[in-house]
Design a protein around this motif. Structure first.
Motif, PDB file in Angstrom:
ATOM      1  N   ALA A   1       0.822  -1.205   0.000  1.00 41.34           N
ATOM      2  CA  ALA A   1       0.000   0.000   0.000  1.00 41.34           C
ATOM      3  C   ALA A   1       0.858   1.259   0.000  1.00 41.34           C
ATOM      4  CB  ALA A   1      -0.928   0.010   1.212  1.00 41.34           C
ATOM      5  N   ASP A   2       2.161   1.105   0.271  1.00 45.85           N
ATOM      6  CA  ASP A   2       3.076   2.254   0.295  1.00 45.85           C
ATOM      7  C   ASP A   2       3.748   2.475  -1.054  1.00 45.85           C
ATOM      8  OD1 ASP A   2       2.672   2.631   3.117  1.00 45.85           O
ATOM      9  OD2 ASP A   2       4.043   0.954   3.472  1.00 45.85           O
ATOM     10  N   PHE A   3       4.252   1.396  -1.649  1.00 47.85           N
ATOM     11  CA  PHE A   3       4.947   1.481  -2.929  1.00 47.85           C
ATOM     12  C   PHE A   3       4.616   0.249  -3.762  1.00 47.85           C
ATOM     13  CE2 PHE A   3       7.720   3.845   0.030  1.00 47.85           C
ATOM     14  CZ  PHE A   3       7.864   5.047  -0.659  1.00 47.85           C
ATOM     15  N   ASP A   4       4.725   0.420  -5.061  1.00 48.12           N
ATOM     16  CA  ASP A   4       4.629  -0.710  -5.984  1.00 48.12           C
ATOM     17  C   ASP A   4       5.990  -0.847  -6.640  1.00 48.12           C
ATOM     18  OD1 ASP A   4       4.024  -2.661  -7.763  1.00 48.12           O
ATOM     19  OD2 ASP A   4       2.532  -1.525  -8.898  1.00 48.12           O
ATOM     20  N   VAL A   5       6.834  -1.684  -6.048  1.00 47.98           N
ATOM     21  CA  VAL A   5       8.220  -1.817  -6.509  1.00 47.98           C
ATOM     22  C   VAL A   5       8.265  -2.795  -7.675  1.00 47.98           C
ATOM     23  CG1 VAL A   5       9.300  -1.115  -4.363  1.00 47.98           C
ATOM     24  CG2 VAL A   5       8.601  -3.484  -4.626  1.00 47.98           C
ATOM     25  N   GLU A   6       8.852  -2.373  -8.798  1.00 47.98           N
ATOM     26  CA  GLU A   6       8.766  -3.151 -10.026  1.00 47.98           C
ATOM     27  C   GLU A   6      10.097  -3.422 -10.715  1.00 47.98           C
ATOM     28  OE1 GLU A   6       6.199  -4.612 -11.357  1.00 47.98           O
ATOM     29  OE2 GLU A   6       4.505  -3.792 -10.242  1.00 47.98           O
ATOM     30  N   SER A   7      11.171  -2.794 -10.281  1.00 45.12           N
ATOM     31  CA  SER A   7      12.445  -2.964 -10.987  1.00 45.12           C
ATOM     32  C   SER A   7      13.582  -2.759 -10.003  1.00 45.12           C
ATOM     33  CB  SER A   7      12.544  -1.980 -12.156  1.00 45.12           C
ATOM     34  OG  SER A   7      12.145  -0.675 -11.775  1.00 45.12           O
ATOM     35  N   ILE A   8      14.715  -3.454 -10.256  1.00 44.70           N
ATOM     36  CA  ILE A   8      15.792  -3.459  -9.272  1.00 44.70           C
ATOM     37  C   ILE A   8      17.146  -3.603  -9.941  1.00 44.70           C
ATOM     38  CG2 ILE A   8      15.546  -5.960  -8.968  1.00 44.70           C
ATOM     39  CD1 ILE A   8      16.299  -5.599  -6.010  1.00 44.70           C
ATOM     40  N   VAL A   9      18.141  -2.879  -9.427  1.00 48.42           N
ATOM     41  CA  VAL A   9      19.545  -3.102  -9.771  1.00 48.42           C
ATOM     42  C   VAL A   9      20.351  -2.992  -8.479  1.00 48.42           C
ATOM     43  CG1 VAL A   9      19.311  -2.205 -12.123  1.00 48.42           C
ATOM     44  CG2 VAL A   9      20.024  -0.671 -10.287  1.00 48.42           C
ATOM     45  N   LYS A  10      21.509  -3.656  -8.446  1.00 48.48           N
ATOM     46  CA  LYS A  10      22.375  -3.569  -7.280  1.00 48.48           C
ATOM     47  C   LYS A  10      23.395  -2.465  -7.477  1.00 48.48           C
ATOM     48  CE  LYS A  10      23.332  -7.131  -4.793  1.00 48.48           C
ATOM     49  NZ  LYS A  10      23.814  -8.401  -4.217  1.00 48.48           N
ATOM     50  N   ASP A  11      23.776  -1.805  -6.363  1.00 53.67           N
ATOM     51  CA  ASP A  11      24.825  -0.802  -6.434  1.00 53.67           C
ATOM     52  C   ASP A  11      26.165  -1.426  -6.026  1.00 53.67           C
ATOM     53  OD1 ASP A  11      24.976  -0.859  -3.631  1.00 53.67           O
ATOM     54  OD2 ASP A  11      23.855   1.006  -3.362  1.00 53.67           O
ATOM     55  N   ALA A  12      27.224  -0.636  -6.052  1.00 49.62           N
ATOM     56  CA  ALA A  12      28.571  -1.163  -5.814  1.00 49.62           C
ATOM     57  C   ALA A  12      28.762  -1.673  -4.393  1.00 49.62           C
ATOM     58  CB  ALA A  12      29.606  -0.081  -6.128  1.00 49.62           C
ATOM     59  N   SER A  13      27.938  -1.208  -3.448  1.00 47.15           N
ATOM     60  CA  SER A  13      28.096  -1.611  -2.049  1.00 47.15           C
ATOM     61  C   SER A  13      27.190  -2.772  -1.662  1.00 47.15           C
ATOM     62  CB  SER A  13      27.814  -0.413  -1.134  1.00 47.15           C
ATOM     63  OG  SER A  13      26.461  -0.003  -1.258  1.00 47.15           O
ATOM     64  N   GLY A  14      26.448  -3.322  -2.627  1.00 46.81           N
ATOM     65  CA  GLY A  14      25.538  -4.413  -2.321  1.00 46.81           C
ATOM     66  C   GLY A  14      24.138  -3.970  -2.005  1.00 46.81           C
ATOM     67  N   GLY A  15      23.898  -2.653  -2.055  1.00 44.52           N
ATOM     68  CA  GLY A  15      22.551  -2.131  -1.873  1.00 44.52           C
ATOM     69  C   GLY A  15      21.750  -2.203  -3.155  1.00 44.52           C
ATOM     70  N   TYR A  16      20.595  -1.560  -3.139  1.00 42.39           N
ATOM     71  CA  TYR A  16      19.677  -1.685  -4.265  1.00 42.39           C
ATOM     72  C   TYR A  16      19.090  -0.332  -4.658  1.00 42.39           C
ATOM     73  CZ  TYR A  16      19.628  -6.454  -2.383  1.00 42.39           C
ATOM     74  OH  TYR A  16      19.985  -7.686  -1.896  1.00 42.39           O
ATOM     75  N   TRP A  17      19.028  -0.098  -5.959  1.00 46.67           N
ATOM     76  CA  TRP A  17      18.173   0.940  -6.518  1.00 46.67           C
ATOM     77  C   TRP A  17      16.911   0.246  -7.020  1.00 46.67           C
ATOM     78  CZ3 TRP A  17      18.735   6.080  -6.210  1.00 46.67           C
ATOM     79  CH2 TRP A  17      20.011   6.598  -5.927  1.00 46.67           C
ATOM     80  N   ILE A  18      15.760   0.790  -6.653  1.00 49.17           N
ATOM     81  CA  ILE A  18      14.485   0.152  -6.983  1.00 49.17           C
ATOM     82  C   ILE A  18      13.551   1.188  -7.591  1.00 49.17           C
ATOM     83  CG2 ILE A  18      12.403  -0.852  -5.942  1.00 49.17           C
ATOM     84  CD1 ILE A  18      14.207  -2.416  -4.062  1.00 49.17           C
ATOM     85  N   GLY A  19      12.890   0.801  -8.669  1.00 45.88           N
ATOM     86  CA  GLY A  19      11.915   1.663  -9.322  1.00 45.88           C
ATOM     87  C   GLY A  19      10.506   1.352  -8.839  1.00 45.88           C
ATOM     88  N   ASP A  20       9.748   2.404  -8.565  1.00 47.73           N
ATOM     89  CA  ASP A  20       8.388   2.291  -8.032  1.00 47.73           C
ATOM     90  C   ASP A  20       7.385   2.827  -9.057  1.00 47.73           C
ATOM     91  OD1 ASP A  20       6.053   2.775  -6.002  1.00 47.73           O
ATOM     92  OD2 ASP A  20       6.619   4.783  -6.691  1.00 47.73           O
ATOM     93  N   GLU A  21       6.148   2.322  -8.977  1.00 48.80           N
ATOM     94  CA  GLU A  21       5.101   2.775  -9.894  1.00 48.80           C
ATOM     95  C   GLU A  21       4.120   3.765  -9.278  1.00 48.80           C
ATOM     96  OE1 GLU A  21       4.459   0.068 -13.517  1.00 48.80           O
ATOM     97  OE2 GLU A  21       3.412  -0.860 -11.838  1.00 48.80           O
ATOM     98  N   PHE A  22       4.014   3.840  -7.967  1.00 50.66           N
ATOM     99  CA  PHE A  22       3.035   4.725  -7.341  1.00 50.66           C
ATOM    100  C   PHE A  22       3.428   6.195  -7.399  1.00 50.66           C
ATOM    101  CE2 PHE A  22       1.212   1.318  -4.220  1.00 50.66           C
ATOM    102  CZ  PHE A  22       0.522   0.747  -5.262  1.00 50.66           C
TER     103      PHE A  22
END
Length: 400
Positions: free
Chosen positions: A149-170
């Motif tokens: 209900a907060d976000f609709d997460v639909e896409s993901i890539v990892k960053d150099a530190s092991g974290g994530y960039w995530i694309g949302d639709e809402f």
């Protein structure tokens, strides 16, 4: 119900089963896109000891009673290769819309396919959270665990530190998380583009259709730039034209460079986008059909150099997912394999001539493989007739 491998068994399991598991056996040469691996995660797979979910679900659930006692492992909408035979796969907002997904916890699952046994193991995962209160509006839960209900997460890539960039639709928003799934910065909006979910919260005018935000997110080699691809056409743009937006991870801002991807028809949609090199992307394009009504399920190579000067990415068909050769009958009888799912939202490049594709099974709603039966999460690998000539930096072993 699919067994979940607990974290204490992960090291042993990796040692015994994962060496080369991401790559199924492949013929030396193929003349058409050819199935080389098939694995499946049963629809009724749940995170053990989690929380009830699906309490707001209505409609045809294909024989699965709701609410569920635990959180389902489903709805795969993005994938990142860890380079060790495991993959981090993103579940989307839950049950298809904001109103019925407040009890679905947003999660990244760590999966390990085994093509020898045609199975997929869930070997870990993490919830997405906002413990530092970086989201400036009220969330569904007081504990700051993010929900559908907060976000609709639909896409993901990892960053150099092991974290994530995530694309949302809402929003649509770009979200940056650390390796433990904790939000690192406030959600980054896209200027001039507002989804209905954000318009309802802010009073702004929506300029995008519902669930038409960042369906694809590609990281350029080296990781400095991200390319976020909308699933829907922005108000005022030509129907069927989708904006691909360049984002600078160093500044945390969009660069202002925008490219255009044109769908084969305005009623189609994209399912995922990943980088091949600094100019080319691999993009899933699909219709909304499933089973006998599934027609357009395709992989395209899209090139931002626009060699025909028409103002749009150049497109070349790479593979028709409704017509994959299966001479070894890896997925059943017959030498022709189809991937007839409503939503196909995951593609990853394994090597210069092999890609993997996963469906989003929309559990418990989609039934593209067998009418009336909830779809499993299927995972296929496809050998290509010629090399993609990818930039080696897109592979985990070479860094980002």
């Amino acid at each position: 119900m699919r067994k979940i491998i607990q974290s204490g068994s992960l090291a042993l399991m990796l040692t015994v089963t994962l060496a080369g598991a991401a790559h199924a056996g492949r013929p030396a040469e193929v003349t058409v896109p050819t199935l080389t691996g098939f694995a499946s995660l049963p629809a009724a797979t749940f995170v053990p000891g989690s929380e009830p979910s699906g309490g707001l679900v209505t409609g045809n659930t294909n024989g699965h009673a709701v609410p569920f006692a635990d959180q389902p492992v489903q709805g795969f909408s993005g994938i990142a290769d860890n380079g060790d035979g495991t993959f981090d796969v993103l579940s989307d907002n839950g049950y298809g819309n904001q109103a019925n997904s407040a009890d679905f916890l947003l999660r990244v699952h760590r999966l390990a396919p085994s093509f020898a046994t045609k199975t997929v193991d869930v070997v870990g995962g993490l919830h997405l959270t906002d413990p530092n209160r970086l989201v400036p509006w009220k969330l569904t839960r007081e504990d700051r665990v993010l929900t559908g209900a907060d976000f609709d997460v639909e896409s993901i890539v990892k960053d150099a530190s092991g974290g994530y960039w995530i694309g949302d639709e809402f929003g649509p928003y770009l979200l940056h998380f650390d390796h433990a799934g904790r939000l690192l910065a406030a959600p980054v909006p896209l200027d001039g583009v507002t989804a209905p979910e954000t318009a309802a919260r802010t009073g702004a005018t929506a300029t995008l259709g519902g669930s038409k935000g960042f369906e694809g997110l590609a990281a350029a080699p080296g990781g400095r730039h991200l390319y976020a691809l909308l699933e829907g056409t922005v108000t005022g743009d030509t129907p069927g034209d989708l904006r691909l937006n360049e984002f600078d991870t160093r500044t945390g801002k969009y660069t202002g460079k925008t490219y255009v991807y044109r769908l084969g028809a305005p009623n189609l949609a994209i399912g995922d986008a990943v980088a091949i090199d600094r100019n080319r992307f691999l993009i899933i394009e699909r219709d909304g059909g499933q089973g006998p009504t599934a027609v357009v399920k395709r992989l395209y190579v899209a090139d931002k150099r626009d060699r025909d000067s028409d103002g749009r990415l150049d497109k070349t068909l790479l593979a028709d997912l409704m017509n994959i050769a299966d001479p070894r009958r890896l997925a059943g009888p017959g030498e022709r394999f189809t991937f007839p799912f409503q939503t196909i939202e995951d593609v990853v490049i394994l090597d210069e001539k092999t890609v993997a594709v996963l469906n989003d099974n929309n559990f418990p709603f989609s039934s593209g493989r067998t009418a009336g039966v909830a779809d499993n999460n299927e995972w296929i690998t496809i050998a290509l007739p010629s090399s993609l000539h990818p930039d080696k930096r897109i592979f985990p072993a070479h860094g980002r």
